[in-house]
Design a protein around this motif. Sequence first.
Motif, PDB file in Angstrom:
ATOM      1  N   VAL A  81       0.865  -1.095  -0.034  1.00  0.00           N
ATOM      2  CA  VAL A  81       0.012   0.014   0.101  1.00  0.00           C
ATOM      3  C   VAL A  81       0.961   1.386   0.068  1.00  0.00           C
ATOM      4  O   VAL A  81       0.383   2.072  -0.674  1.00  0.00           O
ATOM      5  N   GLY A  82       2.052   1.131   0.702  1.00  0.00           N
ATOM      6  CA  GLY A  82       2.915   2.571   0.691  1.00  0.00           C
ATOM      7  C   GLY A  82       3.518   2.559  -0.671  1.00  0.00           C
ATOM      8  O   GLY A  82       4.183   3.633  -0.935  1.00  0.00           O
ATOM      9  N   LYS A  83       3.705   1.673  -1.502  1.00  0.00           N
ATOM     10  CA  LYS A  83       4.302   1.728  -2.609  1.00  0.00           C
ATOM     11  C   LYS A  83       3.195   1.792  -3.881  1.00  0.00           C
ATOM     12  O   LYS A  83       3.484   0.981  -4.980  1.00  0.00           O
ATOM     13  N   LEU A  84       1.933   2.178  -3.814  1.00  0.00           N
ATOM     14  CA  LEU A  84       1.238   2.110  -4.936  1.00  0.00           C
ATOM     15  C   LEU A  84       1.370   2.787  -6.144  1.00  0.00           C
ATOM     16  O   LEU A  84       1.002   2.550  -7.106  1.00  0.00           O
ATOM     17  N   ASP A  85       1.955   3.947  -5.984  1.00  0.00           N
ATOM     18  CA  ASP A  85       2.526   4.319  -7.259  1.00  0.00           C
ATOM     19  C   ASP A  85       3.500   3.666  -8.233  1.00  0.00           C
ATOM     20  O   ASP A  85       3.285   3.671  -9.329  1.00  0.00           O
ATOM     21  N   VAL A  86       4.310   2.721  -7.530  1.00  0.00           N
ATOM     22  CA  VAL A  86       5.288   1.758  -8.217  1.00  0.00           C
ATOM     23  C   VAL A  86       4.327   0.745  -8.829  1.00  0.00           C
ATOM     24  O   VAL A  86       4.509   0.559  -9.838  1.00  0.00           O
ATOM     25  N   LEU A  87       3.281   0.271  -7.908  1.00  0.00           N
ATOM     26  CA  LEU A  87       2.513  -0.712  -8.495  1.00  0.00           C
ATOM     27  C   LEU A  87       1.510  -0.117  -9.443  1.00  0.00           C
ATOM     28  O   LEU A  87       1.123  -0.994 -10.820  1.00  0.00           O
ATOM     29  N   ALA A  88       1.279   1.139  -9.514  1.00  0.00           N
ATOM     30  CA  ALA A  88       0.402   1.825 -10.652  1.00  0.00           C
ATOM     31  C   ALA A  88       1.064   1.764 -12.067  1.00  0.00           C
ATOM     32  O   ALA A  88       0.765   1.608 -12.816  1.00  0.00           O
ATOM     33  N   SER A  89       2.600   2.137 -11.773  1.00  0.00           N
ATOM     34  CA  SER A  89       3.433   2.445 -13.047  1.00  0.00           C
ATOM     35  C   SER A  89       3.761   1.235 -13.652  1.00  0.00           C
ATOM     36  O   SER A  89       3.994   1.041 -14.909  1.00  0.00           O
ATOM     37  N   HIS A  90       3.987   0.170 -12.969  1.00  0.00           N
ATOM     38  CA  HIS A  90       4.697  -0.965 -13.492  1.00  0.00           C
ATOM     39  C   HIS A  90       3.656  -2.329 -12.972  1.00  0.00           C
ATOM     40  O   HIS A  90       4.276  -3.592 -13.083  1.00  0.00           O
ATOM     41  N   GLY A  91       2.439  -1.972 -13.072  1.00  0.00           N
ATOM     42  CA  GLY A  91       1.559  -2.978 -12.370  1.00  0.00           C
ATOM     43  C   GLY A  91       1.378  -4.169 -13.435  1.00  0.00           C
ATOM     44  O   GLY A  91       1.267  -5.471 -12.914  1.00  0.00           O
ATOM     45  N   LEU A  92       1.328  -3.831 -14.638  1.00  0.00           N
ATOM     46  CA  LEU A  92       1.117  -4.759 -15.830  1.00  0.00           C
ATOM     47  C   LEU A  92       2.087  -5.654 -16.091  1.00  0.00           C
ATOM     48  O   LEU A  92       2.196  -6.862 -16.215  1.00  0.00           O
ATOM     49  N   ALA A  93       3.635  -5.194 -15.845  1.00  0.00           N
ATOM     50  CA  ALA A  93       4.579  -5.814 -15.826  1.00  0.00           C
ATOM     51  C   ALA A  93       4.844  -6.809 -14.630  1.00  0.00           C
ATOM     52  O   ALA A  93       4.959  -8.093 -14.788  1.00  0.00           O
ATOM     53  N   LEU A  94       4.481  -6.362 -13.765  1.00  0.00           N
ATOM     54  CA  LEU A  94       4.543  -7.068 -12.291  1.00  0.00           C
ATOM     55  C   LEU A  94       3.539  -8.413 -12.280  1.00  0.00           C
ATOM     56  O   LEU A  94       3.948  -9.389 -12.185  1.00  0.00           O
ATOM     57  N   ALA A  95       2.320  -8.042 -12.879  1.00  0.00           N
ATOM     58  CA  ALA A  95       1.177  -9.025 -13.007  1.00  0.00           C
ATOM     59  C   ALA A  95       1.882 -10.240 -14.131  1.00  0.00           C
ATOM     60  O   ALA A  95       1.589 -11.261 -13.802  1.00  0.00           O
ATOM     61  N   LEU A  96       2.499  -9.880 -15.188  1.00  0.00           N
ATOM     62  CA  LEU A  96       2.886 -10.748 -16.223  1.00  0.00           C
ATOM     63  C   LEU A  96       4.042 -11.549 -15.621  1.00  0.00           C
ATOM     64  O   LEU A  96       4.165 -12.630 -15.920  1.00  0.00           O
ATOM     65  N   VAL A  97       4.875 -10.935 -15.062  1.00  0.00           N
ATOM     66  CA  VAL A  97       6.018 -11.669 -14.460  1.00  0.00           C
ATOM     67  C   VAL A  97       5.633 -12.572 -13.295  1.00  0.00           C
ATOM     68  O   VAL A  97       6.015 -13.956 -13.505  1.00  0.00           O
ATOM     69  N   LEU A  98       4.718 -12.394 -12.761  1.00  0.00           N
ATOM     70  CA  LEU A  98       4.084 -13.273 -11.491  1.00  0.00           C
ATOM     71  C   LEU A  98       3.276 -14.407 -12.113  1.00  0.00           C
ATOM     72  O   LEU A  98       3.529 -15.492 -12.013  1.00  0.00           O
ATOM     73  N   LEU A  99       2.557 -14.037 -13.180  1.00  0.00           N
ATOM     74  CA  LEU A  99       1.829 -15.002 -14.085  1.00  0.00           C
ATOM     75  C   LEU A  99       2.763 -16.014 -14.585  1.00  0.00           C
ATOM     76  O   LEU A  99       2.648 -17.155 -14.620  1.00  0.00           O
ATOM     77  N   VAL A 100       3.937 -15.655 -15.313  1.00  0.00           N
ATOM     78  CA  VAL A 100       5.056 -16.335 -16.053  1.00  0.00           C
ATOM     79  C   VAL A 100       5.658 -17.278 -15.021  1.00  0.00           C
ATOM     80  O   VAL A 100       5.875 -18.437 -15.196  1.00  0.00           O
ATOM     81  N   SER A 101       6.004 -16.840 -13.962  1.00  0.00           N
ATOM     82  CA  SER A 101       6.807 -17.433 -12.937  1.00  0.00           C
ATOM     83  C   SER A 101       5.975 -18.653 -12.350  1.00  0.00           C
ATOM     84  O   SER A 101       6.565 -19.554 -12.129  1.00  0.00           O
ATOM     85  N   VAL A 102       4.710 -18.208 -11.938  1.00  0.00           N
ATOM     86  CA  VAL A 102       3.710 -19.121 -11.478  1.00  0.00           C
ATOM     87  C   VAL A 102       3.547 -20.510 -12.396  1.00  0.00           C
ATOM     88  O   VAL A 102       3.663 -21.470 -11.968  1.00  0.00           O
ATOM     89  N   THR A 103       3.345 -19.959 -13.683  1.00  0.00           N
ATOM     90  CA  THR A 103       3.144 -21.248 -14.761  1.00  0.00           C
ATOM     91  C   THR A 103       4.286 -21.974 -14.856  1.00  0.00           C
ATOM     92  O   THR A 103       4.233 -23.212 -15.013  1.00  0.00           O
ATOM     93  N   LEU A 104       5.627 -21.362 -15.148  1.00  0.00           N
ATOM     94  CA  LEU A 104       6.756 -22.035 -14.781  1.00  0.00           C
ATOM     95  C   LEU A 104       6.926 -22.789 -13.869  1.00  0.00           C
ATOM     96  O   LEU A 104       7.634 -24.313 -13.897  1.00  0.00           O
ATOM     97  N   THR A 105       6.780 -22.371 -12.550  1.00  0.00           N
ATOM     98  CA  THR A 105       6.762 -23.282 -11.632  1.00  0.00           C
ATOM     99  C   THR A 105       5.818 -24.603 -11.418  1.00  0.00           C
ATOM    100  O   THR A 105       6.386 -25.569 -11.045  1.00  0.00           O
ATOM    101  N   LEU A 106       4.634 -24.131 -11.826  1.00  0.00           N
ATOM    102  CA  LEU A 106       3.849 -25.343 -11.924  1.00  0.00           C
ATOM    103  C   LEU A 106       4.265 -26.653 -13.054  1.00  0.00           C
ATOM    104  O   LEU A 106       4.371 -27.617 -12.822  1.00  0.00           O
ATOM    105  N   ALA A 107       4.847 -25.801 -13.978  1.00  0.00           N
ATOM    106  CA  ALA A 107       5.205 -26.963 -15.298  1.00  0.00           C
ATOM    107  C   ALA A 107       6.393 -27.535 -14.724  1.00  0.00           C
ATOM    108  O   ALA A 107       6.399 -28.892 -14.923  1.00  0.00           O
TER     109      ALA A 107
END
Length: 147
Positions: free
Chosen positions: A86-112
Amino acid sequence: MIVSLTLILLAQLLGEVAARAAGLPVPGPVIGMALLLGFLVLRDRTQPASTRWLPPPLVDGGLEGTAKGMLAHLSILFVPAGVGIVGKLDVLASHGLALALVLLVSVTLTLAATVLTFVAVSRLLEHRPERWWPAFGKSRCKDGDRR
């Protein structure tokens, strides 16, 4: 409980010191957990001797009880992480899509990787069950003969 909690925190501290002193890319608490595991293995392997030189809470199950108590309240430890986000919402707002994509890819690779490892090990055990687990795939009759 105090002795057990002291040992847990001491293991974490030693792990942190080792990680920083050696410049290892492994987090200190992970090294501390390995040190604590080593202590537990050593304690259990030298059971008669360890009861003489260790305090009772570390031998009679007090350490395990303290660890279970901490695990029961583990969700409380996520509150500071949530506040940090919550304290870094500005970073989350500016890089949120990239963070979500990295999170999705890393979870998928870990499951695979987990699935592929499971399939490889189960195929290995199917082909050579006697080598890894002698009782695997065999059942005994009441008189002890193998089927």
